[in-house]
Design a protein around this motif. Structure first.
Motif, short mmCIF file in Angstrom:
data_model
loop_
_atom_site.label_atom_id
_atom_site.label_comp_id
_atom_site.label_asym_id
_atom_site.label_seq_id
_atom_site.Cartn_x
_atom_site.Cartn_y
_atom_site.Cartn_z
N LYS A 127 51.37 -60.42 75.98
CA LYS A 127 52.16 -61.18 75.02
C LYS A 127 51.30 -61.80 73.91
O LYS A 127 51.84 -62.42 72.99
N ALA A 128 49.99 -61.68 74.00
CA ALA A 128 49.12 -62.20 72.95
C ALA A 128 49.40 -61.45 71.65
O ALA A 128 49.52 -60.23 71.63
N MET A 129 49.50 -62.19 70.54
CA MET A 129 49.90 -61.61 69.26
C MET A 129 48.71 -61.42 68.33
O MET A 129 47.73 -62.16 68.39
N ILE A 130 48.82 -60.41 67.48
CA ILE A 130 47.81 -60.13 66.47
C ILE A 130 48.51 -59.98 65.13
O ILE A 130 49.55 -59.34 65.02
N THR A 131 47.93 -60.58 64.11
CA THR A 131 48.41 -60.40 62.74
C THR A 131 47.39 -59.56 62.00
O THR A 131 46.18 -59.83 62.08
N TYR A 132 47.85 -58.54 61.30
CA TYR A 132 46.92 -57.63 60.64
C TYR A 132 47.41 -57.31 59.22
O TYR A 132 48.61 -57.44 58.90
N LYS A 133 46.46 -56.89 58.41
CA LYS A 133 46.76 -56.45 57.05
C LYS A 133 46.49 -54.95 56.96
O LYS A 133 45.46 -54.47 57.43
N ILE A 134 47.43 -54.22 56.36
CA ILE A 134 47.27 -52.77 56.21
C ILE A 134 46.39 -52.52 54.99
O ILE A 134 46.77 -52.81 53.86
N ILE A 135 45.20 -51.98 55.24
CA ILE A 135 44.23 -51.75 54.17
C ILE A 135 44.46 -50.38 53.53
O ILE A 135 44.41 -50.24 52.30
N ILE A 136 44.70 -49.37 54.35
CA ILE A 136 44.94 -47.99 53.87
C ILE A 136 46.12 -47.43 54.67
O ILE A 136 46.22 -47.63 55.88
N GLY A 137 47.00 -46.72 53.97
CA GLY A 137 48.13 -46.10 54.64
C GLY A 137 49.46 -46.59 54.12
O GLY A 137 49.53 -47.34 53.12
N SER B 240 45.60 -44.40 58.60
CA SER B 240 45.81 -45.82 58.31
C SER B 240 44.64 -46.63 58.84
O SER B 240 44.03 -46.29 59.85
N ILE B 241 44.34 -47.72 58.11
CA ILE B 241 43.32 -48.68 58.54
C ILE B 241 43.94 -50.07 58.46
O ILE B 241 44.60 -50.42 57.48
N ARG B 242 43.73 -50.84 59.52
CA ARG B 242 44.25 -52.21 59.55
C ARG B 242 43.11 -53.18 59.82
O ARG B 242 42.19 -52.87 60.57
N GLN B 243 43.22 -54.37 59.21
CA GLN B 243 42.25 -55.44 59.46
C GLN B 243 42.94 -56.57 60.22
O GLN B 243 44.03 -57.01 59.83
N VAL B 244 42.33 -56.99 61.32
CA VAL B 244 42.87 -58.10 62.10
C VAL B 244 42.54 -59.40 61.37
O VAL B 244 41.37 -59.72 61.15
N ILE B 245 43.58 -60.15 60.98
CA ILE B 245 43.34 -61.38 60.20
C ILE B 245 43.72 -62.65 60.97
O ILE B 245 43.37 -63.75 60.55
N ALA B 246 44.43 -62.50 62.09
CA ALA B 246 44.76 -63.67 62.89
C ALA B 246 45.15 -63.21 64.28
O ALA B 246 45.60 -62.08 64.48
N GLU B 247 44.96 -64.08 65.25
CA GLU B 247 45.35 -63.77 66.62
C GLU B 247 45.76 -65.04 67.34
O GLU B 247 45.30 -66.13 67.03
#
Length: 306
Positions: free
Chosen positions: A263-273, A248-255
């Protein structure tokens, strides 16, 4: 066919092979003399296990199974177990099998795994009248004495050759500063073959296994770097380092920041997987635990970022 049969091509010099043979000759000559003085005609059975030890300490002096504690501890503990099984278990077949299995387990747990030790345990059960009369003395004489002789001869014989000094502690260099070591190099099999040739001593590992160890160590180091420095960056791509359908590959799109880093949050998009193209969120700590390394796209393929 050679791969199927397990035929390994090593690059040990003729001198190295001759030294190993000479060391084995000296060591076993002394072992035979000692064994016959204690158990007489039953000595060949004892010498057999010591002959296997001679292969390890003289032909593979830097192997983990050849070091002093495995050599001495493996034989002595196995002999003790073998004599005990002989005395407590009436059935000879059952006693022999039990002695070998318990010796293997004991050597594992006591960190002195030495294959010839299992032969010593077997000899203690089925070695004949001479060994039976010795009882627990068999553990000390001739087993401990023989192992000590092999150890002494191995230290002396190997000492005269700087590249094969024994035990391995005599070969370990001074610690090197991590900052002076090269990092993230692309090593080929040819590089690893060259390194093995330069050592000029039999090493019980192939270049393929060495490459796998290097890859796993590099992967682990990169993962630890991500976890320790919190270098998850906005817009970058990260992989879990798995294979097949699990890759799987994920791209970080927001934090989002927080006083507590966990507790810091990350929003990511799944590119592969699995769940490809979906957008999900997790804590920065959870993402760092998932990510093995940072990647980037080069033409039509993904590569590890270095």
């Amino acid at each position: 066919m050679s791969d199927f049969l397990g035929i390994e091509f090593n690059w040990v010099s003729h001198l190295e092979k001759i030294i190993s043979a000479i060391g084995g000759f000296i060591g076993i000559w002394l072992v035979i003399a000692i064994s016959y003085s204690f158990v007489g005609h039953d000595a060949p059975l004892i010498v057999a296990s010591m002959g296997a030890s001679a292969v390890l300490v003289f032909a593979v002096p830097h192997g983990s199974l050849s070091q002093p504690w495995p050599l001495v501890g493996g034989h002595v503990i196995s002999a003790l177990i073998g004599i005990t099984c002989f005395k407590l278990v009436p059935n000879a077949f059952l006693a022999a099998a039990l002695a070998v299995s318990l010796a293997i387990a004991a050597m594992y747990y006591l960190r002195c795994l030495h294959p010839p030790g299992a032969a010593t345990a077997l000899t203690a059960v089925m070695g004949g009248n001479g060994i039976e009369l010795l009882g627990y003395q068999f553990v000390i004489t001739p087993v401990l004495l023989n192992a000590a002789v092999l150890l002494f001869v191995a230290i002396i014989v190997n000492y005269f050759f700087s590249w094969r000094r024994y035990p391995i502690n005599f070969m370990r260099p001074q610690p090197t500063s991590p900052s002076s070591l090269p990092t993230q190099l692309d090593l080929s099999y040819q590089d690893l073959e060259y390194a093995l040739k330069q050592i000029d001593s039999f090493i019980d590992i192939t270049e393929y296994e060495l490459a796998k160890i290097y890859a796993l160590a590099t992967q682990h180091a990169m993962k630890m770097s991500l976890q320790s420095s919190h270098t998850i960056k906005l817009g970058c791509y990260y992989s879990n380092g798995q294979y097949g359908n699990h890759w799987s590959i994920r791209q970080v799109i927001a934090e989002s920041s927080a006083n507590d880093q966990k507790k810091a949050m990350i929003t990511y998009k799944i590119i592969i997987g699995q769940r490809r193209r979906q957008i999900e969120s997790c804590t920065q700590e959870e993402f760092a635990n998932w990510a093995q390394y940072e990647v980037y796209q080069d033409e039509n393929s993904w590569r590890i970022y270095k």
